[in-house]
Structures are given as structure tokens and as C-alpha cells.
Scaffold this active site. Structure first.
Site, PDB file in Angstrom:
ATOM      1  NE  ARG A 105      20.269  44.095  45.237  1.00  0.00           N
ATOM      2  CZ  ARG A 105      20.975  44.912  44.488  1.00  0.00           C
ATOM      3  NH1 ARG A 105      21.903  45.668  45.018  1.00  0.00           N
ATOM      4  NH2 ARG A 105      20.767  44.944  43.194  1.00  0.00           N
ATOM      5  CB  THR A 109      24.990  38.525  50.920  1.00  0.00           C
ATOM      6  OG1 THR A 109      23.591  38.705  50.622  1.00  0.00           O
ATOM      7  CG2 THR A 109      25.161  37.506  52.019  1.00  0.00           C
ATOM      8  CG  ASP A 201       6.759  54.061  51.055  1.00  0.00           C
ATOM      9  OD1 ASP A 201       5.892  53.328  50.522  1.00  0.00           O
ATOM     10  OD2 ASP A 201       7.809  53.622  51.523  1.00  0.00           O
ATOM     11  CG  ASP A 204       4.234  53.583  53.977  1.00  0.00           C
ATOM     12  OD1 ASP A 204       3.903  52.410  54.263  1.00  0.00           O
ATOM     13  OD2 ASP A 204       5.267  54.124  54.385  1.00  0.00           O
TER      14      ASP A 204
HETATM   15  N1  URA Z   1       9.813  53.957  46.508  1.00  0.00           N
HETATM   16  C1  URA Z   1       8.793  54.806  46.789  1.00  0.00           C
HETATM   17  O1  URA Z   1       7.704  54.381  47.130  1.00  0.00           O
HETATM   18  N2  URA Z   1       9.032  56.121  46.682  1.00  0.00           N
HETATM   19  C2  URA Z   1      10.204  56.637  46.304  1.00  0.00           C
HETATM   20  O2  URA Z   1      10.345  57.860  46.212  1.00  0.00           O
HETATM   21  C3  URA Z   1      11.247  55.735  46.013  1.00  0.00           C
HETATM   22  C4  URA Z   1      11.027  54.395  46.118  1.00  0.00           C
END
Ligand code: URA
Length: 210
Positions: A105, A109, A201, A204
Site C-alpha cells: 500500500r 495514497t 513474521d 522472516d
Molecule cells: N504477517 C505475518 O507474517 N505475521 C502476522 O502475524 C501478520 C502478518
């Protein structure tokens, strides 16, 4: 109308998700688990594939049996975490094509910007399954579906491993025609947009970038 929601809570999937959530699980195992869970989910998400009758000669007799009736699939992982699900689903359906979509995003904008998109040229003949392990706010999922719809695939399903209620509501509100397949539905999102309890994440952890 609201999207159909399928929660695939098979014991094998639940077991593997517990390992996935564990912060002590390293990247190698995390990648393997993501792929295995995606494969198990794909088995369920393709339950409605049509079949046709064929005759096959076994060593004993002719059997009237069934094969897939030529329905074409495309998997579209959302970059980058969706990539972690590709090996699992293509192991199950090797004839499927794989497209890729990457978006963010624009902070000014707030409009979605597609920074990468490469979809199968014959997408209009294909049923699409979008892959993203985490359905958090739903913003990316909504935008990805919007962009893929412009290419007029035959149908679209959305497959994630962990979903937050916020993401399910957002996707289902804007695209009620898109069924959502998830393996766990968590409580909420925190202030940083992470799913709680979630797994952190996903990108990651798959790619070892943290
Ligand atoms: N994306 C991720 O990798 N983990 C989350 O908890 C939310 C979005």
C-alpha cells in the site's frame, strides 16, 4: 452474502501448526512445516474438483474408475511469504501453473501498488488458489484478489494457514464470492498488525531474515 469459510482442523494440521508457532522452531523446520501444511490443506481445498469416469485394465479385470476431468489450476502466492506454500501444493498438483503477485500500500495514497505480477497467460481458463500463510488485516488479500480478478480467472479461492477475524471479515466483505480456507483462526491482531498468538513474521521465519 459472506464468503464461505473452511477451517481445516485435521489433527495432523493442528499438530504441525503447534510446531510452526513455537518460537524455537528454526527456518529449515519452519519451511518444511509450512510446505507440509500447505499440502494437507490443498488436499481439502480441492475436494470439489470434478471427476470423469474412465476404464482401466488392472492385471485382473477392467475397472470403471475416475480421474480428474481436466480442470486447470493456478496457484498464486502473494510475495513473499506465500512462496513458502508453493512446494507443498505443487507436490500434490504438479500440472498446476504458478503465478506470482507482489504488492504494497502506498503510504501516501493508501492505494495498492503492484510491484511484481507474473500470471499464467491462460489464467482465464484456470481456477486460482491464492496462497498467503497469514491473513491479518486482510488489506493485501483484498488488493490481491482485486488485481487477480481483473485477469478474469474461472474462480478464486484464498488459502492461508492462520487467519485473524479482522482479515476474514475484510476479505469476506469485499469479495464474498471468494471462499477462504484456513487452518487456524486466532483471536485478534496487535497494534503492529501481527496475529495474536500467531507465529510472528512468516516471511522472516521462512527465509531466515531475522
Ligand atoms: N504477517 C505475518 O507474517 N505475521 C502476522 O502475524 C501478520 C502478518
Amino acid at each position: 452474502m459472506k464468503s464461505k469459510i473452511f477451517v481445516m482442523d485435521h489433527p495432523l494440521i493442528q499438530h504441525k501448526i503447534s510446531l510452526l508457532r513455537d518460537k524455537g522452531t528454526g527456518s529449515k523446520e519452519f519451511r518444511e512445516l509450512t510446505s507440509e501444511i500447505a499440502m494437507l490443506m490443498c488436499y481439502e481445498a480441492t475436494r470439489d474438483l470434478p471427476l470423469k469416469e474412465v476404464e482401466v485394465e488392472t492385471p485382473v479385470a477392467v475397472a470403471k474408475t475416475k480421474v480428474l476431468s481436466g480442470r486447470k489450476l493456478a496457484f498464486i502466492p502473494i510475495l513473499r511469504a506465500g512462496m513458502g506454500m508453493v512446494d507443498g501444493v505443487t507436490a500434490l498438483i504438479p500440472a498446476a501453473k504458478v503465478g506470482h503477485i507482489g504488492l504494497y500500500r502506498d503510504p501516501n495514497t493508501l492505494k495498492p501498488v503492484e510491484y511484481f505480477s507474473k500470471l499464467p497467460t491462460d489464467i482465464a481458463e484456470r481456477d486460482v488458489i491464492i496462497l498467503d500463510p497469514m491473513l491479518a488485516t486482510g488489506g493485501t488479500a483484498v488488493d490481491a484478489v482485486e488485481m487477480i480478478k481483473k485477469n478474469k480467472p474461472k474462480s478464486i479461492k484464498f488459502m492461508c494457514i492462520i487467519a485473524a477475524p479482522e482479515g476474514i471479515n475484510a476479505l469476506s466483505k469485499v469479495h464474498p464470492d471468494v471462499p477462504i480456507y484456513c487452518a487456524a483462526m486466532d483471536k485478534s491482531l496487535n497494534d503492529h498488525g501481527y496475529i495474536v498468538p500467531g507465529l510472528g513474521d512468516a516471511g522472516d521465519r521462512i527465509f531466515g531474515t531475522k
